[in-house]
Design an enzyme around this catalytic site. Structure first.
Site: not given
Length: 707
Positions: A640, A597
């Protein structure tokens, strides 16, 4: 008592009187001898020798009898004495000796009888010796146990053993054991009655029977689940977690309809401190069932699950059976904590043993090594917890339904602290809320922002506990009025703030070559700074540091390749990549980093470096890239976003294919005050993160979607 010794042989001629005593007229018989003196001496010597051997072999003749016989030299008296002493002679044979008047004949008869007696005694001794040699193992043990039983009977211990056996028999009758378990229990009870109380085997058998009697074999009564009550319990014990509570209530409704939990194993996964274990307690409370918890962290021995066999000293059932005994019911809520930290080494594989426990097709006949009989676990509701799913073996994970608990926002943490944490810590420190101490929202937020960086609430609770301790000391030393904890009081009690992320973001992102990325970890979301620098050198090397593992290193190399392939579009001279060595670094080098990511943030870092342009402050990004310029979706969106919000990030750039997950997972309260950009191409993201347009071509881009 009278001792009578015969002096002569007589024959009754006439009975004169029978009352009050017997009187008779007798004739004294005279003994004769037809043998020579030498024959008589030889016969006498033979009698002495053989009788001595007989007295040695016989257990019925004392040494004194043999001594008296050796001292007797008169042949007639010797024969009579020996014949009267021999235990093997019948009455008829002794009468025959009395009626024989000829001495040598009596001596020959006696020698024959002595020889016969000696051979019989020798044969008996030989047989006893063989039997004694052959008597070993169980036969000898039985004899010893019989002797020990007689000793205990004399000491009065036998009554105690009988009482314990009877008590165990009564407990087993009440336990309601199934057929196979009852058969095994009866067999062990029968063995117990033949074992001495002091023997080691006695305690092993009695302990085994006590375990059988103590386990909940009978099915529990059918339960009625009150869904409104369950909803109130979950809301009272946990703030937020709306989707998790909804999933639990749906399953409770299914339980109410089918009265069976077979096939359901829930796995709560998420960072530490988000309430995974306490959620299990709440489920047990909502279902009005017993709650049992065991920790699997660091467990290496398979016997901890399946138990030890009874051949080992100190054997015990496994943790599953021990937990069922603690619960006292056949349908508890059983939590297996930290299932992702279970070990696997030369001592065994507990994860494989758990397959039998958690598999609904097998656990109805779970067989613990110690019990040796099947035990039904199909009525148990098994829950598990984990921080991450990767370490869990795939076959084991396949049997569980995963429910994610990503963490809490600041607003949720504030409510949790005011509703639960403050009350608990004030009570635990012997204080009174409202009288001795009161926390304002400002004070709790000061702890949250300055002293914690976590997805859960454990550090927050520790900060509250520290203030409660200091307040308790104040009260002991000097009685003072109620303390209202605000921001200033938090700094006075806890000292300088450990986290000043807002200032750090401003300081680190105003220089080119630094970008902010968002990462998922087993402990929640994290904000990562990715830095790059270039050094004038003629080798064109690329170095990446910061405990970066293989997947993330591949993302870095793919990012560099994309930047080099598209350098002309951004006005970067092609010679730059040959003239400079590039070093990319991700700080906190002691923490391993990996995952697909980080491609987007690495591209922005290298573009910022070569264009000598800083990125916009308070903009973080997440997303993986392809060499063709597409942005791929990533996981852990809620974690996140929570990490970005904790650190003061105002804008987040993420893949457009994560839009649906974002809309489902991120509530409106968590989006407030932040902007979210969804991009499909790398160029769209670069147009968002730089403070000015980096190339003319970017003006023609359709632009990213903004929420």
């Amino acid at each position: 008592m009278a001792f009578v010794e015969g002096m002569h042989r007589i024959r009754i001629r006439e009975i004169l009187q029978s009352e009050p005593y017997l009187r008779v007229r007798v004739e004294v018989l005279k003994e004769t001898s037809l043998s020579t003196p030498d024959e008589e001496r030889a016969l006498t010597a033979s009698i002495h020798e053989i009788f001595g051997q007989v007295s040695t072999l016989s257990t019925q003749l004392s040494p004194e009898v043999a001594s008296l016989a050796m001292a007797t030299q008169n042949s007639s008296q010797l024969v009579d004495f020996v014949a009267a002493s021999l235990p093997g002679l019948s009455c008829q044979e002794k009468q025959d000796f009395l009626e024989t008047l000829e001495v040598s004949s009596r001596m020959r008869k006696l020698v024959a009888c002595l020889l016969r007696e000696r051979e019989g005694l020798r044969l008996r001794e030989k047989l006893q010796s063989e039997i004694k040699e052959n008597m070993a193992g169980l036969q000898r043990e039985v004899l010893l146990r019989e002797q020990l039983k007689l000793i205990h009977r004399e000491l009065g211990d036998e009554e105690e053993a009988c009482g314990e056996v009877d008590e165990l028999r009564g407990q087993l009758e009440l336990a309601g054991l199934p057929v196979e378990a009852r058969r095994e229990a009866d067999r062990e009870l029968n063995r117990l009655t033949h074992v001495a109380v002091g023997a080691a085997e006695y305690s092993v058998i009695s302990s085994y029977l006590e375990w059988l009697a103590a386990l909940p074999w009978q099915p529990a009564a059918a339960e009625t689940i009150d869904l409104p009550y369950a909803a109130r319990v979950l809301d009272a014990d946990h703030h937020g977690l709306a989707k998790v509570k909804q999933r639990i209530l749906e399953q409770l409704a299914v339980f109410q309809l089918k009265h069976d939990v077979k096939g359901l194993i829930l796995c709560f996964t998420g960072p530490p401190g988000v309430g995974k274990t306490s959620l299990g307690r709440s489920i047990a409370k909502a279902m009005q069932r017993e709650f049992v918890r065991i920790s699997l962290g660091g467990m290496h021995d398979e016997a901890e699950i399946r138990g030890h066999r009874r051949t080992y000293v100190g054997s015990l059932p496994g943790q599953i059976i021990r937990g069922m005994r603690r619960a006292g019911t056949s349908n508890p809520v059983f939590m297996l904590d930290e299932i992702d930290k279970i070990g696997n080494d030369f001592r065994g594989d507990p994860a494989s043993a758990l397959l039998e426990v958690l598999d609904p097709e097998q656990n109805a006949n779970f067989r613990d090594h110690y019990l040796g009989v099947p035990f039904d676990l199909s009525r148990v509701l098994f829950l598990t917890t984990a921080n991450q799913l990767d370490p869990i073996p795939r076959p084991l994970l396949d049997r569980m339904e995963v429910i994610e608990l990503p963490g809490y926002s600041e607003e949720e943490k504030l409510r949790i602290a005011q509703q639960h944490l403050v009350c608990r810590q004030v009570r635990d420190h012997a204080l009174t809320l409202g009288k001795h101490l009161q926390f304002t929202d400002e004070g709790v937020m000061a702890i949250l922002r300055g002293y914690t960086r976590e997805a859960g609430v454990r550090e927050l609770e520790r900060g509250i506990a520290a203030i409660c301790r200091k307040r308790a000391r104040q009260l002991v030393e000097v009685d003072s009025p109620k303390l209202v904890v605000g921001g200033a009081q938090v700094r006075r009690f806890l000292g300088r703030a450990r986290y000043e992320q807002d200032e750090e973001i401003e300081e680190r992102t105003h220089k080119p070559g630094v970008s902010i990325g968002l990462a998922w970890t087993p402990y929640g979301g994290e904000v990562l700074f990715v830095e790059a620098s270039r050094m004038l050198r003629d080798r064109g090397e690329f170095t990446i540091t910061g405990q970066v593992r293989s997947v993330m290193e591949e993302s870095a190399r793919a990012s560099l390749s994309w930047v080099r392939a598209n350098s002309h579009r951004y006005g970067i001279p092609r010679d730059s990549f040959r003239q400079y060595d590039i070093h990319m670094h991700i700080p906190s080098g002691g923490v391993p980093k990996d995952g697909p990511s980080a491609g987007l943030v690495m591209v922005s870092t290298m573009l910022s470096l070569f264009l000598d342009l800083p990125i916009r402050s308070r903009v973080a990004m997440t997303g993986e890239i392809t060499l063709s310029g597409h942005v791929l979706p990533v996981g852990g969106i809620k974690e996140k976003v929570l990490a970005a919000r904790r650190c003061g990030i105002l804008e987040v750039v993420m893949p457009s294919r994560n839009r649906q997950e974002f809309q489902e997972e991120i509530p409106p309260a968590l989006r407030a005050g932040m902007r979210f950009h969804f991009v499909r191409e790398i160029d769209e993201a670069m147009a968002l993160v730089f403070e000015e347009r980096v190339a003319v071509e970017l003006d023609q881009l359709p632009g990213a979607t903004i929420m």
